[in-house]
Design a protein around this motif. Structure first.
Motif, short mmCIF file in Angstrom:
data_model
loop_
_atom_site.label_atom_id
_atom_site.label_comp_id
_atom_site.label_asym_id
_atom_site.label_seq_id
_atom_site.Cartn_x
_atom_site.Cartn_y
_atom_site.Cartn_z
N ASP A 282 5.51 -0.34 -8.02
CA ASP A 282 5.99 -1.19 -9.12
C ASP A 282 7.31 -1.87 -8.76
N SER A 283 8.21 -1.13 -8.12
CA SER A 283 9.52 -1.70 -7.79
C SER A 283 9.37 -2.80 -6.73
N LEU A 284 8.48 -2.59 -5.77
CA LEU A 284 8.27 -3.60 -4.73
C LEU A 284 7.62 -4.85 -5.31
N LEU A 285 6.65 -4.65 -6.20
CA LEU A 285 6.01 -5.81 -6.84
C LEU A 285 7.03 -6.60 -7.64
N MET A 286 7.88 -5.90 -8.38
CA MET A 286 8.90 -6.59 -9.18
C MET A 286 9.87 -7.36 -8.29
N PRO B 190 -3.00 1.74 -4.40
CA PRO B 190 -2.51 3.11 -4.38
C PRO B 190 -2.87 3.92 -3.14
N SER B 191 -3.75 3.39 -2.29
CA SER B 191 -4.12 4.13 -1.09
C SER B 191 -4.68 3.19 -0.04
N ALA B 192 -4.73 3.66 1.20
CA ALA B 192 -5.27 2.85 2.29
C ALA B 192 -6.76 2.59 2.09
N VAL C 78 0.86 -1.19 0.00
CA VAL C 78 0.00 0.00 0.00
C VAL C 78 0.89 1.24 0.00
N ASP C 79 0.91 1.96 -1.13
CA ASP C 79 1.78 3.14 -1.26
C ASP C 79 1.24 4.01 -2.39
N ASP C 80 1.17 5.31 -2.18
CA ASP C 80 0.63 6.21 -3.21
C ASP C 80 1.65 6.49 -4.32
N THR D 236 3.19 -1.11 4.08
CA THR D 236 2.51 0.17 3.88
C THR D 236 3.40 1.37 4.14
N ASP D 237 3.17 2.41 3.36
CA ASP D 237 3.81 3.70 3.61
C ASP D 237 3.04 4.37 4.76
#
Length: 203
Positions: A17-21, A34-36, A9-11, A53-54
């Motif tokens: 994208d980098s974390l998913l990769m 993209p949001s909580a 969870v990060d805007d 989460t951010d």
């Protein structure tokens, strides 16, 4: 082994994208939001999962999301916080509220992977928690009275300057005792030390 999901969870789209990769590249099942509010509105049904989460996001911030997840999922959904706005009191507060790790941006990808793997392993077996508690208690017993005072102050979220004032010693002396505490407790980070304190029920 059960295939647990990791939810990001990060805007910041580039961060998502980098974390998913990174995660998918290690064979970890991962999805991003993209949001909580978007995440909670589409809250997945998995009984167990790990959430990254951010903290600072438009609308609902990460701290509120963490509170919501604590109520909705509890320990079955461990949370890892990533943030570019870190401070010791906040880190301690979040760890006490159930966050399993607090990672500052920019971070080493291996640091994220290590934390995620730790969460997923914990979901597989809770038996390791008892061993960790016993080991932490044994290490805690090796601290001198002064080292224990510094340990307790760190767990309470006090800065080196605050500890120096409370114990009536110099900040430099606090640094020396802090280093000894970290070494004896075998903690490589503040979050690890706080987790040990919570594990043995001292915080």
């Amino acid at each position: 082994m059960t295939q647990h999901s990791v939810f990001v969870v990060d805007d910041d789209q580039a961060m998502r994208d980098s974390l998913l990769m990174l995660l998918r590249g290690e064979g970890i099942r991962a999805r991003a939001f993209p949001s909580a509010t978007t995440f909670l509105d589409a809250l997945p049904e998995e009984k167990t999962a790990c959430v990254i989460t951010d903290l600072r996001m438009p609308g609902m911030e990460g701290t509120e999301l963490i509170d919501q997840l604590s109520v909705l999922r509890g320990e079955t959904w461990p949370v890892i916080v990533i943030t570019g706005h870190a401070d010791v009191p906040l880190a301690v507060q979040l760890m006490k509220s159930g966050v399993v790790d607090f990672i500052e941006k920019p971070f080493d990808p291996n640091r994220i992977l290590e934390s995620v793997r730790g969460c997923l392993s914990a979901l597989e077996s809770r038996g390791a928690e008892r061993e960790a508690r016993d080991a932490a208690a044994a290490r805690l017993a090796t601290l001198t009275p002064r080292e224990r005072q510094v340990f307790d102050a760190l767990i309470d979220g006090k800065s080196n300057k605050e500890i120096a004032i409370v114990l009536d010693i110099s900040p430099r002396t606090v640094e020396i005792f802090r280093a000894k505490v970290m070494q004896k407790m075998q903690a490589t980070s503040l979050s690890m030390l706080v987790k040990m304190g919570l594990t043995v029920g001292e915080a």
